[in-house]
Every structure is written in C-alpha cells, then in structure tokens.
Design a protein around this motif. Structure first.
Motif, mmCIF file in Angstrom:
data_model
loop_
_atom_site.group_PDB
_atom_site.id
_atom_site.type_symbol
_atom_site.label_atom_id
_atom_site.label_comp_id
_atom_site.label_asym_id
_atom_site.label_seq_id
_atom_site.Cartn_x
_atom_site.Cartn_y
_atom_site.Cartn_z
ATOM 1 N N VAL A 1 60.921 60.219 38.767
ATOM 2 C CA VAL A 1 59.883 59.839 39.708
ATOM 3 C C VAL A 1 59.316 61.046 40.424
ATOM 4 O O VAL A 1 58.127 61.135 40.705
ATOM 5 C CB VAL A 1 60.435 58.822 40.730
ATOM 6 C CG1 VAL A 1 59.425 58.558 41.815
ATOM 7 C CG2 VAL A 1 60.779 57.531 40.021
ATOM 8 N N SER B 1 58.960 60.198 48.422
ATOM 9 C CA SER B 1 59.096 59.409 47.201
ATOM 10 C C SER B 1 60.538 59.187 46.781
ATOM 11 O O SER B 1 60.816 58.365 45.923
ATOM 12 C CB SER B 1 58.342 60.091 46.049
ATOM 13 O OG SER B 1 58.896 61.370 45.788
ATOM 14 N N TYR B 2 61.502 59.908 47.343
ATOM 15 C CA TYR B 2 62.892 59.698 46.972
ATOM 16 C C TYR B 2 63.799 60.215 48.080
ATOM 17 O O TYR B 2 63.409 61.049 48.890
ATOM 18 C CB TYR B 2 63.228 60.398 45.651
ATOM 19 C CG TYR B 2 63.276 61.904 45.757
ATOM 20 C CD1 TYR B 2 64.465 62.579 46.057
ATOM 21 C CD2 TYR B 2 62.129 62.660 45.573
ATOM 22 C CE1 TYR B 2 64.506 63.960 46.161
ATOM 23 C CE2 TYR B 2 62.160 64.050 45.669
ATOM 24 C CZ TYR B 2 63.349 64.689 45.966
ATOM 25 O OH TYR B 2 63.385 66.052 46.077
ATOM 26 N N ALA C 1 56.769 62.547 38.200
ATOM 27 C CA ALA C 1 55.573 61.710 38.109
ATOM 28 C C ALA C 1 54.816 61.680 39.409
ATOM 29 O O ALA C 1 53.595 61.545 39.442
ATOM 30 C CB ALA C 1 55.979 60.281 37.703
ATOM 31 N N ASP C 2 55.548 61.826 40.545
ATOM 32 C CA ASP C 2 54.929 61.670 41.853
ATOM 33 C C ASP C 2 54.005 62.821 42.212
ATOM 34 O O ASP C 2 53.240 62.733 43.151
ATOM 35 C CB ASP C 2 56.030 61.524 42.904
ATOM 36 C CG ASP C 2 55.482 61.023 44.216
ATOM 37 O OD1 ASP C 2 55.568 61.756 45.208
ATOM 38 O OD2 ASP C 2 54.965 59.898 44.234
ATOM 39 N N THR D 1 64.026 55.479 45.534
ATOM 40 C CA THR D 1 62.838 56.145 45.031
ATOM 41 C C THR D 1 61.702 55.137 44.958
ATOM 42 O O THR D 1 61.931 53.921 44.944
ATOM 43 C CB THR D 1 63.095 56.762 43.637
ATOM 44 O OG1 THR D 1 61.964 57.533 43.231
ATOM 45 C CG2 THR D 1 63.349 55.681 42.600
ATOM 46 N N ASN D 2 60.476 55.618 44.956
ATOM 47 C CA ASN D 2 59.326 54.725 44.822
ATOM 48 C C ASN D 2 58.232 55.414 44.033
ATOM 49 O O ASN D 2 58.076 56.643 44.081
ATOM 50 C CB ASN D 2 58.803 54.275 46.194
ATOM 51 C CG ASN D 2 58.342 55.435 47.047
ATOM 52 O OD1 ASN D 2 57.241 55.973 46.877
ATOM 53 N ND2 ASN D 2 59.185 55.864 47.988
ATOM 54 N N TYR D 3 57.490 54.609 43.285
ATOM 55 C CA TYR D 3 56.391 55.135 42.472
ATOM 56 C C TYR D 3 55.426 54.004 42.146
ATOM 57 O O TYR D 3 55.841 52.928 41.720
ATOM 58 C CB TYR D 3 56.912 55.760 41.180
ATOM 59 C CG TYR D 3 55.808 56.266 40.278
ATOM 60 C CD1 TYR D 3 55.009 57.340 40.673
ATOM 61 C CD2 TYR D 3 55.558 55.657 39.062
ATOM 62 C CE1 TYR D 3 53.997 57.797 39.863
ATOM 63 C CE2 TYR D 3 54.542 56.114 38.239
ATOM 64 C CZ TYR D 3 53.762 57.185 38.641
ATOM 65 O OH TYR D 3 52.758 57.638 37.844
ATOM 66 N N ALA D 4 54.150 54.264 42.375
ATOM 67 C CA ALA D 4 53.076 53.312 42.051
ATOM 68 C C ALA D 4 53.327 51.935 42.671
ATOM 69 O O ALA D 4 53.048 50.905 42.055
ATOM 70 C CB ALA D 4 52.908 53.192 40.533
ATOM 71 N N LYS E 1 50.520 61.734 42.333
ATOM 72 C CA LYS E 1 50.220 60.576 43.188
ATOM 73 C C LYS E 1 49.494 61.030 44.446
ATOM 74 O O LYS E 1 49.956 61.899 45.159
ATOM 75 C CB LYS E 1 51.538 59.876 43.544
ATOM 76 C CG LYS E 1 51.362 58.676 44.457
ATOM 77 C CD LYS E 1 52.723 58.105 44.814
ATOM 78 C CE LYS E 1 52.587 56.966 45.809
ATOM 79 N NZ LYS E 1 53.898 56.443 46.210
#
Length: 324
Positions: free
Chosen positions: A23, A153-154, A26-27, A194-197, A30
């Motif tokens: 993540v 994000s994490y 990928a983040d 964690t978080n994504y989208a 974002k």
C-alpha cells in the motif's frame, strides 16, 4: 506451544509488512481531490499532511485533513468538496491533557451462542480518546494502542486490552451452572493498519498475559466507510483465528465440569467470521447518533461444543455520542 506462538506471530508480521509495503508504494500516486489540495496548499504552504478522511458535518460531506504546519503546529482542517475551507482547529483542544475525547451511551442487545442463554439487553457506556500516537477505546472492554511508526496510509501499533465479561457466565443458565467462572482477561499485541482507495485493512495479533489461558488470536479485517445522505456507514468484514488454548478456555469442558448432560470436551484451534456495520448521523452541536449491528459465525470446534447450541451470534446497539 511456544513454537506455535512464534510461528503465528511471524506469519502475522509477514502479512502485516506485505500489506504495508504494497500500500505504501501504491499510495505514492494517491492525491487529495484537486480543489481540496489547492486550498490546503494555499492556506498551509509546505505543510505535512498526516491523515485524510471523509466526514459528515452539518455542512454536509467534507474532507478532514490533519496536517503539521511548517512551524510544527498540528491542525485539523475541514474542506468542502468544492475546496472551501470551512473550519480550522488546532489539535489538542482538551484542557490539561489535550487530544480528542468522545463519550456516549448505547442500549445494547445480544443473542449469544451459549446453550439456554436468551437475549440480553443492557446499557453500555462508550468512550474513545485519541492524542497523537495514543488511542484508548472502551465498549465491551478496554482497548489501548500506541503507534510506533506510520503515516496517513499505514501504521504499526502496540496494543493492550482488558476484557471484563468475555465468554459465558455460569449464572446465565441452569445448563452452565457448575462451569468455572471466567475471569478478567488481559492481553498485549501488535496491530498493523493500512488504507488505500477508500478501503481499510487491519491485521492484529494478541497474546493473553493474564495467565487465564495463555492463548493467542489473529484477526484480519477489511472495511470500506462511505457516506449516504446525512449518514456515515462503516461496514467491516473480519476473520479471526483462535488458538487451541483460547478455544478451550471459552468452549471446553474439563473433567471437573463434566456431568451426564455435559460431556468432557477438548476442542482444537478454530475461527470466527464476523460482519459489522456502524452507522453515524450528526444530530446537533457535537452530538452524534450511533447504531451498531454485528453478526458472527464460528468454526466446527466451537459449534460442536456441548456449551453451544447456536451457529451464530448477533449483537446490536443504539445510542448517542458527544465529542469534545
């Protein structure tokens, strides 16, 4: 069992790092919505954004941006979808202790899986306190965490919990009479979030340190909070692995506890699958209505216990919360 504990902790950490690294990479692409990003950059040039989330206020759906300005001050900034800054608050507004505090009261109903235990309804106080890396939450028990490191994000956090009323009570039914009393449980652990989208993922390892059963559990949960009108929905799906000692503590029957209609039972490790949704709606001022519904189902080593006569458990609550 020590080897099993080390293995479970190792697998949990590997999954945690895999989730975080994937993540985190990928983040990098974002971004905030362009209108929100532009407003933040103009009002707080050079600020470090630490967290972004959607929130429902009386102004409607807004973006809450937590940031640290170039002079080191922590702010919470609320921005409308078209980029208008609605409110700016300094973090740590509580006198003396700082941080953010929410308290509330819910009426909770529960139908447990234990034999001959009917539905129960009772008031349940709720508390949540957050101050920097430290968080504490009280509902069924008391959960605390301290973030070791992370970003918006994490994060990885040390955890600790106290469970006052987990499991059965021998006084709940005639069938459970004669079973050992279950005492207050204390546990420590490690949690990765964690978080994504818009998606949120959480992996947590817990070890009992109360000496009651010395077991472990590992929980993997996924959530996707979203807005609908004036309501905020927080649905979550979770899968929890329970070690043999943990399952035996809650669902086993010892030789001393056995009787003709309650045979000796020594279960193995098992699992629990849960689905939960929390619903929030602002009322007036700092008051928010809260609703929670949760359903859980269990593995065969749990449902085969003579103490159990249901395959699933349902819990719900409705109440009000005030945020300082």
């Amino acid at each position: 069992m020590k080897k099993q504990t080390v293995m479970v902790l190792g697998v949990s950490m590997a999954l945690c790092l895999h989730l975080m690294l994937g993540v985190a990479v990928a983040d990098k692409g974002k971004d905030l919505p362009e209108a929100v990003k532009s407003s933040i950059e103009k009002a707080f040039p050079g600020a470090e954004i630490t967290e972004v989330e959607k929130e429902i206020r009386q102004d409607g759906v807004v973006t809450e941006v937590e940031l640290i300005s170039t002079d080191g001050i922590h702010y919470e900034v609320y921005v409308s979808e078209d980029g208008q800054i609605l409110k700016v608050e300094e973090d740590g507004e509580l006198p003396w202790i700082g941080g953010e505090l929410s308290i509330g009261m819910l009426v909770r109903g529960e139908r447990e899986i234990y034999k001959d235990v009917g539905s129960e309804f009772e008031p349940a106080p709720f508390i949540r306190y957050e101050n920097g890396p430290f968080e504490i939450e009280g509902y069924d028990g008391l959960d605390a965490s301290f973030t070791l490191f992370g970003s918006g994000s994490y994060k990885i956090a040390l955890t600790g919990s106290v469970d006052f009323e987990d499991g059965y009570d021998p006084d709940d039914s005639d069938y459970l009479e004669g079973m050992d009393e279950l005492d207050t449980l204390y546990s420590v652990g490690l949690k990765c979030e964690t978080n994504y989208a818009g998606w949120e993922a959480e992996l947590e390892f817990e070890q009992d340190v109360s000496g009651e059963h010395d077991g472990q559990k590992v929980e993997l949960a996924f959530g996707y909070p979203f807005m609908a009108g004036d309501f905020e929905f927080r649905p979550t799906l979770s899968a929890t692995w329970l070690s043999e000692k943990t399952v035996d503590y809650f669902y086993g029957v010892s030789v001393k506890e056995a009787r003709p209609d309650r045979p000796v039972y020594s279960p193995g490790a098992s699992y629990e699958i849960g689905a939960e949704v929390m619903i929030l709606r602002p009322l007036f001022g700092n008051f928010t209505a809260v609703g929670i519904v949760e359903i859980s189902t269990f593995g065969k080593d749990i449902t085969d216990s003579p103490l159990v006569d249901e395959d699933y458990e349902i819990e719900g609550g409705l109440g009000i919360m005030y945020t300082f």
